[in-house]
Motif scaffolding. Structure first.
Motif, PDB file in Angstrom:
ATOM      1  N   UNK A   1      40.271  26.341 168.336  1.00 53.08           N
ATOM      2  CA  UNK A   1      41.357  27.183 168.824  1.00 53.08           C
ATOM      3  C   UNK A   1      40.796  28.403 169.537  1.00 53.08           C
ATOM      4  N   UNK A   2      41.672  29.096 170.263  1.00 55.66           N
ATOM      5  CA  UNK A   2      41.284  30.351 170.899  1.00 55.66           C
ATOM      6  C   UNK A   2      41.216  31.435 169.828  1.00 55.66           C
ATOM      7  N   UNK A   3      40.090  31.510 169.168  1.00 57.30           N
ATOM      8  CA  UNK A   3      39.978  32.366 167.992  1.00 57.30           C
ATOM      9  C   UNK A   3      40.170  33.833 168.325  1.00 57.30           C
ATOM     10  N   UNK A   4      39.845  34.261 169.547  1.00 55.42           N
ATOM     11  CA  UNK A   4      39.983  35.680 169.884  1.00 55.42           C
ATOM     12  C   UNK A   4      41.442  36.116 169.854  1.00 55.42           C
ATOM     13  N   UNK A   5      42.366  35.165 169.994  1.00 56.05           N
ATOM     14  CA  UNK A   5      43.778  35.516 169.927  1.00 56.05           C
ATOM     15  C   UNK A   5      44.200  35.858 168.501  1.00 56.05           C
ATOM     16  N   UNK A   6      43.393  35.459 167.507  1.00 51.65           N
ATOM     17  CA  UNK A   6      43.727  35.768 166.118  1.00 51.65           C
ATOM     18  C   UNK A   6      43.609  37.258 165.818  1.00 51.65           C
ATOM     19  N   UNK A   7      42.903  38.019 166.658  1.00 48.42           N
ATOM     20  CA  UNK A   7      42.844  39.469 166.471  1.00 48.42           C
ATOM     21  C   UNK A   7      44.208  40.106 166.711  1.00 48.42           C
ATOM     22  N   UNK A   8      45.083  39.405 167.417  1.00 48.15           N
ATOM     23  CA  UNK A   8      46.437  39.900 167.635  1.00 48.15           C
ATOM     24  C   UNK A   8      46.543  41.014 168.648  1.00 48.15           C
ATOM     25  N   UNK A   9      45.594  41.090 169.596  1.00 56.56           N
ATOM     26  CA  UNK A   9      45.615  42.151 170.595  1.00 56.56           C
ATOM     27  C   UNK A   9      45.749  41.521 171.987  1.00 56.56           C
ATOM     28  N   UNK A  10      46.914  41.650 172.633  1.00 56.65           N
ATOM     29  CA  UNK A  10      47.094  41.059 173.968  1.00 56.65           C
ATOM     30  C   UNK A  10      46.110  41.602 175.005  1.00 56.65           C
ATOM     31  N   UNK A  11      45.680  42.845 174.848  1.00 52.74           N
ATOM     32  CA  UNK A  11      44.722  43.410 175.798  1.00 52.74           C
ATOM     33  C   UNK A  11      43.387  42.670 175.705  1.00 52.74           C
ATOM     34  N   UNK A  12      42.940  42.383 174.501  1.00 54.06           N
ATOM     35  CA  UNK A  12      41.704  41.616 174.330  1.00 54.06           C
ATOM     36  C   UNK A  12      41.853  40.221 174.946  1.00 54.06           C
ATOM     37  N   UNK A  13      43.005  39.592 174.743  1.00 52.92           N
ATOM     38  CA  UNK A  13      43.241  38.268 175.325  1.00 52.92           C
ATOM     39  C   UNK A  13      43.113  38.314 176.849  1.00 52.92           C
ATOM     40  N   UNK A  14      43.684  39.346 177.446  1.00 47.80           N
ATOM     41  CA  UNK A  14      43.634  39.478 178.903  1.00 47.80           C
ATOM     42  C   UNK A  14      42.208  39.741 179.378  1.00 47.80           C
ATOM     43  N   UNK A  15      41.455  40.529 178.635  1.00 50.80           N
ATOM     44  CA  UNK A  15      40.068  40.798 179.013  1.00 50.80           C
ATOM     45  C   UNK A  15      39.230  39.515 178.991  1.00 50.80           C
ATOM     46  N   UNK A  16      39.433  38.690 177.976  1.00 45.91           N
ATOM     47  CA  UNK A  16      38.696  37.430 177.886  1.00 45.91           C
ATOM     48  C   UNK A  16      39.047  36.521 179.062  1.00 45.91           C
ATOM     49  N   UNK A  17      40.335  36.413 179.366  1.00 40.52           N
ATOM     50  CA  UNK A  17      40.753  35.549 180.476  1.00 40.52           C
ATOM     51  C   UNK A  17      40.202  36.063 181.808  1.00 40.52           C
ATOM     52  N   UNK A  18      40.205  37.376 181.986  1.00 40.02           N
ATOM     53  CA  UNK A  18      39.655  37.948 183.222  1.00 40.02           C
ATOM     54  C   UNK A  18      38.165  37.672 183.333  1.00 40.02           C
ATOM     55  N   UNK A  19      37.451  37.815 182.235  1.00 32.60           N
ATOM     56  CA  UNK A  19      36.011  37.559 182.250  1.00 32.60           C
ATOM     57  C   UNK A  19      35.724  36.099 182.602  1.00 32.60           C
ATOM     58  N   UNK A  20      36.501  35.187 182.051  1.00 35.03           N
ATOM     59  CA  UNK A  20      36.284  33.768 182.348  1.00 35.03           C
ATOM     60  C   UNK A  20      36.562  33.458 183.813  1.00 35.03           C
ATOM     61  N   UNK A  21      37.451  34.222 184.437  1.00 33.98           N
ATOM     62  CA  UNK A  21      37.750  34.002 185.851  1.00 33.98           C
ATOM     63  C   UNK A  21      36.740  34.657 186.771  1.00 33.98           C
ATOM     64  N   UNK A  22      36.253  35.841 186.392  1.00 34.04           N
ATOM     65  CA  UNK A  22      35.513  36.660 187.339  1.00 34.04           C
ATOM     66  C   UNK A  22      34.038  36.872 187.003  1.00 34.04           C
ATOM     67  N   UNK A  23      33.604  36.557 185.802  1.00 32.31           N
ATOM     68  CA  UNK A  23      32.221  36.856 185.429  1.00 32.31           C
ATOM     69  C   UNK A  23      31.237  36.118 186.343  1.00 32.31           C
ATOM     70  N   UNK A  24      30.243  36.820 186.819  1.00 29.76           N
ATOM     71  CA  UNK A  24      29.299  36.237 187.772  1.00 29.76           C
ATOM     72  C   UNK A  24      28.344  35.260 187.105  1.00 29.76           C
TER      73      UNK A  24
END
Length: 475
Positions: A47-70
């Motif tokens: 599962x997307x374990x980072x979502x278990x922290x319950x912080x939508x901002x963290x979820x968005x940061x992870x998704x952004x990193x997966x899209x943009x990380x070099x």
């Protein structure tokens, strides 16, 4: 007719031969169980374990990193590189067909050998066109072994990409946890400094009224300065972590949005899994195994150099000195060649290549085994750390509660004149240090939970990898 049939049968049989050892996975002995057995373990490794922290901002940061990380984009490009290399290697199994054409205008020497007859035109044109094909028959499996190695390199690069994704998600989560911990510690330092500043103001009034001595004023002033001195260090730490997260997001350094405080984050569940499952979960283990597969195949490819190489070459074209006759049947030219070549004396050249390939295979197998040992160690460390950090944090939280009550009671005793301010000073100083330590331990606890997911791997890596855009062109 019988001879031709026999040749075809011999070639067919030899084509099925492949020199070199077939791959067998190296034997490993995983431990039966982990040193720490969680009774509340859950099968949440997919599962997307980072979502278990319950912080939508963290979820968005992870998704952004997966899209943009070099780094992820570099890893994806590396996969494409090895896929291209695989196609180039496999092409050697099939006939190579090409074409060529040229037209030339030349002048012959009148006094050359042989000399031109008197009156002959020294100028002439030549038109040529051809369609050629060549095929090196892979009788002893050299190209098939090279293709096997190239395929393994593709798989290894894919696992390397999964490893980058695993490290990236873990790095974003741990960095965000560290950022929220520093935010909370900065708040504690600022609140403590404000409290000491207000107390110092009251002490100045009491000193001016002759109620207290100068020593008490200096004591509270010292504590105020100590709290103020801690603030720049936390601010510097916050800026550094924000810059790190920005880099993980593929951006220039800048501020990072905040969500829940570190006290509001929820602790993810511990994934369950036996040690043997790491062999199928961990990208670094799977990558190391594919390196072994490639090294094993390269042994066969180098051993095939001892055997003869068979090739068939054909050429069909047209050659004429007059363009009008270029396409006529009289201008047709054709060639068919069957060749065989092989080594006689290489003075250790092939032997050296075989020994080098065997040594590389041994290195790859030893590295594979070492990778597995490191995986078991990291997982044991993470599981042990997650449990012991929880115990340490709970004990520290109880100490903070006790010190907070101690500080409250000391302040009451001072206000009633029962005790001096030194008792209050000691209590608040210890409370300040304990609150900072408690926040650090809470961050360590969450970080250890992230380390468990990173160490155990799982299907969540594939889920995260699927969130990486397919198009990896640099804009």
């Amino acid at each position: 007719m019988r001879t031709g049939t026999l040749i075809v049968l011999i070639v067919t049989c030899l084509t099925g031969c492949t020199v070199g050892p077939d791959y067998v996975r190296p034997e490993v002995e995983p431990p039966d169980t982990w040193r720490i057995d969680y009774t509340s373990a859950a099968d949440v490794a997919n599962t997307r374990w980072w979502e278990q922290f319950g912080d939508p901002v963290l979820d968005e940061l992870v998704e952004t990193a997966l899209r943009e990380n070099l780094d992820v984009r570099v890893a994806a490009a590396r996969v494409d590189q090895f896929i291209g290399a695989l196609g180039a290697t496999r092409s050697q199994l099939y006939p190579q067909i090409g074409y060529g054409a040229d037209a030339s205008r030349s002048r012959a020497s009148r006094v050359g050998q042989p000399p031109l007859p008197p009156g002959a035109d020294p100028y002439f044109s030549l038109y040529q066109a051809s369609l050629g094909a060549s095929w090196q028959i892979d009788l002893f499996g050299r190209v098939r072994r090279l293709s096997e190695a190239a395929q393994a390199q593709v798989y290894a690069s894919e696992e390397a990409q999964r490893g980058v994704v695993l490290s990236l998600v873990s790095a974003v989560a741990t960095s965000y946890i560290a950022l929220r911990a520093l935010d909370r510690q900065l708040e504690i330092a600022q609140a403590t400094a404000n409290n000491f500043s207000e107390t110092a103001r009251l002490f100045d009034l009491r000193f001016n009224a002759g109620i207290i001595a100068k020593t008490e004023v200096m004591q509270i002033t010292s504590q105020k300065q100590q709290a103020l001195a801690a603030i720049p260090a936390f601010e510097q730490g916050i800026a550094s972590v924000e810059n790190l997260i920005s880099t993980l997001l593929g951006r220039n350094p800048g501020p990072i949005p905040r969500g829940k405080t570190i006290d509001q984050l929820a602790a993810p569940l511990i994934p369950e899994g036996l040690p043997s499952t790491l062999l199928e979960r961990r990208p670094d283990i799977l990558q190391a195994e594919q390196v072994v597969v490639a090294a094993n195949a390269n042994i066969g490819a180098t051993r095939a150099l001892y055997y003869p190489s068979f090739s068939i070459t054909g050429l069909l074209g047209s050659v004429s000195t007059a363009f009008g006759d270029f396409l006529s049947s009289q201008a047709t030219a054709a060639t068919a060649v069957a060749g065989v070549s092989g080594p006689l004396f290489t003075f250790g050249g092939i032997k050296g290549q075989v020994e080098s390939a065997e040594a590389q295979d041994l290195q790859a197998r030893l590295f594979y085994q070492q990778t597995i040992l490191n995986a078991f160690r990291e997982t044991n460390d993470a599981l042990t750390g997650s449990q012991l950090k929880l115990s340490e944090y709970e004990l520290q939280a109880e100490r903070v509660a006790a010190l907070r009550e101690f500080a409250r009671l000391s302040k009451l005793r001072f206000d009633k004149g029962v005790s001096g301010y030194l008792e209050v000073l000691v209590a608040e100083n210890e409370l300040f240090a304990a609150e900072l330590a408690s926040v650090g331990l809470l961050a360590d606890r969450y970080t250890q939970l992230v380390n468990v997911y990173q160490a155990m791997g799982g299907g969540w890596v594939d889920i995260a990898a699927s969130m990486v855009p397919e198009t990896q062109e640099f804009n």
